[in-house]
Design an enzyme around this catalytic site. Structure first.
Site, PDB file in Angstrom:
ATOM      1  N   ASN A  30      34.792  61.255  11.411  1.00 19.49           N
ATOM      2  CA  ASN A  30      33.665  60.321  11.504  1.00 19.49           C
ATOM      3  C   ASN A  30      34.161  59.061  12.215  1.00 19.49           C
ATOM      4  O   ASN A  30      34.866  58.248  11.623  1.00 19.49           O
ATOM      5  CB  ASN A  30      33.172  59.985  10.086  1.00 19.49           C
ATOM      6  CG  ASN A  30      32.022  59.000  10.111  1.00 19.49           C
ATOM      7  OD1 ASN A  30      31.471  58.699  11.159  1.00 19.49           O
ATOM      8  ND2 ASN A  30      31.659  58.489   8.938  1.00 19.49           N
TER       9      ASN A  30
ATOM     10  N   LYS B 274      32.455  56.644  13.245  1.00 17.48           N
ATOM     11  CA  LYS B 274      31.622  55.482  12.881  1.00 17.48           C
ATOM     12  C   LYS B 274      31.247  54.665  14.123  1.00 17.48           C
ATOM     13  O   LYS B 274      31.125  55.213  15.209  1.00 17.48           O
ATOM     14  CB  LYS B 274      32.329  54.617  11.831  1.00 17.48           C
ATOM     15  CG  LYS B 274      32.827  55.421  10.637  1.00 17.48           C
ATOM     16  CD  LYS B 274      33.158  54.546   9.467  1.00 17.48           C
ATOM     17  CE  LYS B 274      33.849  55.367   8.400  1.00 17.48           C
ATOM     18  NZ  LYS B 274      33.980  54.666   7.154  1.00 17.48           N
TER      19      LYS B 274
ATOM     20  N   HIS C 267      25.622  59.339   4.114  1.00 13.81           N
ATOM     21  CA  HIS C 267      26.889  58.591   4.038  1.00 13.81           C
ATOM     22  C   HIS C 267      26.665  57.303   3.235  1.00 13.81           C
ATOM     23  O   HIS C 267      25.612  56.666   3.351  1.00 13.81           O
ATOM     24  CB  HIS C 267      27.385  58.271   5.450  1.00 13.81           C
ATOM     25  CG  HIS C 267      28.804  57.785   5.464  1.00 13.81           C
ATOM     26  ND1 HIS C 267      29.148  56.508   5.090  1.00 13.81           N
ATOM     27  CD2 HIS C 267      29.959  58.426   5.760  1.00 13.81           C
ATOM     28  CE1 HIS C 267      30.464  56.373   5.181  1.00 13.81           C
ATOM     29  NE2 HIS C 267      30.990  57.529   5.580  1.00 13.81           N
TER      30      HIS C 267
ATOM     31  N   GLU D  66      27.645  54.404   3.645  1.00 10.25           N
ATOM     32  CA  GLU D  66      27.334  53.217   4.454  1.00 10.25           C
ATOM     33  C   GLU D  66      25.854  53.196   4.839  1.00 10.25           C
ATOM     34  O   GLU D  66      25.282  52.123   5.031  1.00 10.25           O
ATOM     35  CB  GLU D  66      28.260  53.168   5.691  1.00 10.25           C
ATOM     36  CG  GLU D  66      29.690  52.815   5.270  1.00 10.25           C
ATOM     37  CD  GLU D  66      30.788  53.296   6.191  1.00 10.25           C
ATOM     38  OE1 GLU D  66      30.487  53.762   7.308  1.00 10.25           O
ATOM     39  OE2 GLU D  66      31.963  53.230   5.780  1.00 10.25           O
TER      40      GLU D  66
ATOM     41  N   GLU E  16      32.599  61.770  -1.448  1.00 11.21           N
ATOM     42  CA  GLU E  16      33.270  60.568  -0.975  1.00 11.21           C
ATOM     43  C   GLU E  16      33.038  59.442  -1.978  1.00 11.21           C
ATOM     44  O   GLU E  16      31.992  58.760  -1.922  1.00 11.21           O
ATOM     45  CB  GLU E  16      32.701  60.148   0.381  1.00 11.21           C
ATOM     46  CG  GLU E  16      32.841  61.198   1.454  1.00 11.21           C
ATOM     47  CD  GLU E  16      32.856  60.556   2.830  1.00 11.21           C
ATOM     48  OE1 GLU E  16      33.897  60.628   3.482  1.00 11.21           O
ATOM     49  OE2 GLU E  16      31.843  59.964   3.216  1.00 11.21           O
TER      50      GLU E  16
ATOM     51  N   GLY F 150      37.484  53.664   3.363  1.00  9.14           N
ATOM     52  CA  GLY F 150      37.991  52.552   4.176  1.00  9.14           C
ATOM     53  C   GLY F 150      38.790  51.534   3.392  1.00  9.14           C
ATOM     54  O   GLY F 150      39.063  50.441   3.891  1.00  9.14           O
TER      55      GLY F 150
ATOM     56  N   SER G 209      39.705  57.499   2.641  1.00 13.62           N
ATOM     57  CA  SER G 209      41.076  57.092   2.970  1.00 13.62           C
ATOM     58  C   SER G 209      42.049  58.268   3.096  1.00 13.62           C
ATOM     59  O   SER G 209      43.229  58.142   2.755  1.00 13.62           O
ATOM     60  CB  SER G 209      41.591  56.057   1.961  1.00 13.62           C
ATOM     61  OG  SER G 209      40.775  54.902   2.002  1.00 13.62           O
TER      62      SER G 209
END
Ligand code: PEP
Length: 253
Positions: free
Chosen positions: A9, A11, A94, A96, A165, A171, A210
């Site tokens: 990904n 991003k 996701h 985010e 996730e 991150g 991560s």
């Protein structure tokens, strides 16, 4: 047997130059992979990746799609547009998107339905925040995410991959321990058994948060972890190729 999978990904990173550099690295360092490898570039780079990637056996994914099929939705990208641009997959749900764009399980269900109707495979992300984990709600949150978004939106033809996730691991450099991840993956598989359109034993479940070239192998050693979704480390061709090599080894052992 479930195929092993590694998803990159990218991003909202990169430029044409940076993407070209990354692709040259992938083209030269990755042997034709013997597990499923999926790259999710930004929308504007999908075409460039299709043209410049010389590896066979690597598919493309969108990082999101609209909840609407087409029409006056300025700035949106539809599932149909992704399919038309050569994507075989789309990442949906996701954290985010949930966190910064207010996506609910219901909105994500609409996106999943549209993606499936365009024959896109869906990589559906689920996971709890640190507050939810600390209050003992991690499993119920993930269960709700699974059942609300999948029950109403898919049929037996749909290609669904789940990515677990934990939000607090994305991150941040923190990861769930391989054992914590395995417990959640097993719980996810148990819940998938209650969704009629899904064959839980055949469903690929990825871990994300991560993951890098140093820790990936610890996740691959768990029985219910079939691959990984990689953010930051996927921007480094060498690290990403090492993760793909580890997934291949898991498949062969
Ligand atoms: C992600 O974006 O889904 C992700 C897992 O990112 P990172 O690997 O950077 O934590």
């Amino acid at each position: 047997m479930r195929q092993h999978m590694v998803v990159a990904n990218w991003k909202m990173n990169g430029s044409r130059g940076a993407v070209g550099h990354l692709l040259r690295g992938l083209n030269s360092s990755m042997q034709s992979p013997r597990c499923d490898v999926i790259l999710a570039p930004g929308y504007l780079h999908i075409d460039q990746v299709s043209r410049e990637l010389t590896l066979t056996g690597v598919s493309l994914a969108g990082q999101n799609c609209s909840e609407y099929s087409d029409g006056p939705y300025t700035g949106e990208v539809s599932a149909k547009m992704l399919a038309d641009s050569g994507c075989k997959w789309v990442i949906l749900g996701h954290s985010e998107r949930r966190q910064y764009h207010g996506e609910t399980n219901e909105v994500i269900a609409s996106k999943i339905e549209l993606a499936c109707s365009e024959n896109l495979g869906v990589i559906y992300c689920v996971g709890e925040t640190i507050t939810q984990r600390d209050s003992g709600d991690a499993q119920s949150v993930v269960r709700e995410q699974l059942l609300t978004a999948l029950n109403s939106s898919i049929n037996e033809e749909s290609r669904i991959v789940i990515a677990y996730e934990p939000v607090w691991a994305i991150g941040t450099g923190l990861t769930a321990s391989p054992n914590e991840a395995q417990i959640m993956h097993s719980y996810i598989r148990e819940n998938l058994r209650s969704i009629e359109a899904i064959n839980a034993e055949d469903t690929v479940i990825l871990y994300g948060g991560s993951v890098n070239a140093v820790n990936a192998n610890d996740f691959f050693s768990q029985v219910d972890i079939d691959g990984v979704l990689v953010g930051g480390a996927s921007l480094d061709a060498e690290a990403f190729c090492r993760i793909v090599d580890m997934a291949t080894l898991k498949r062969e052992n």
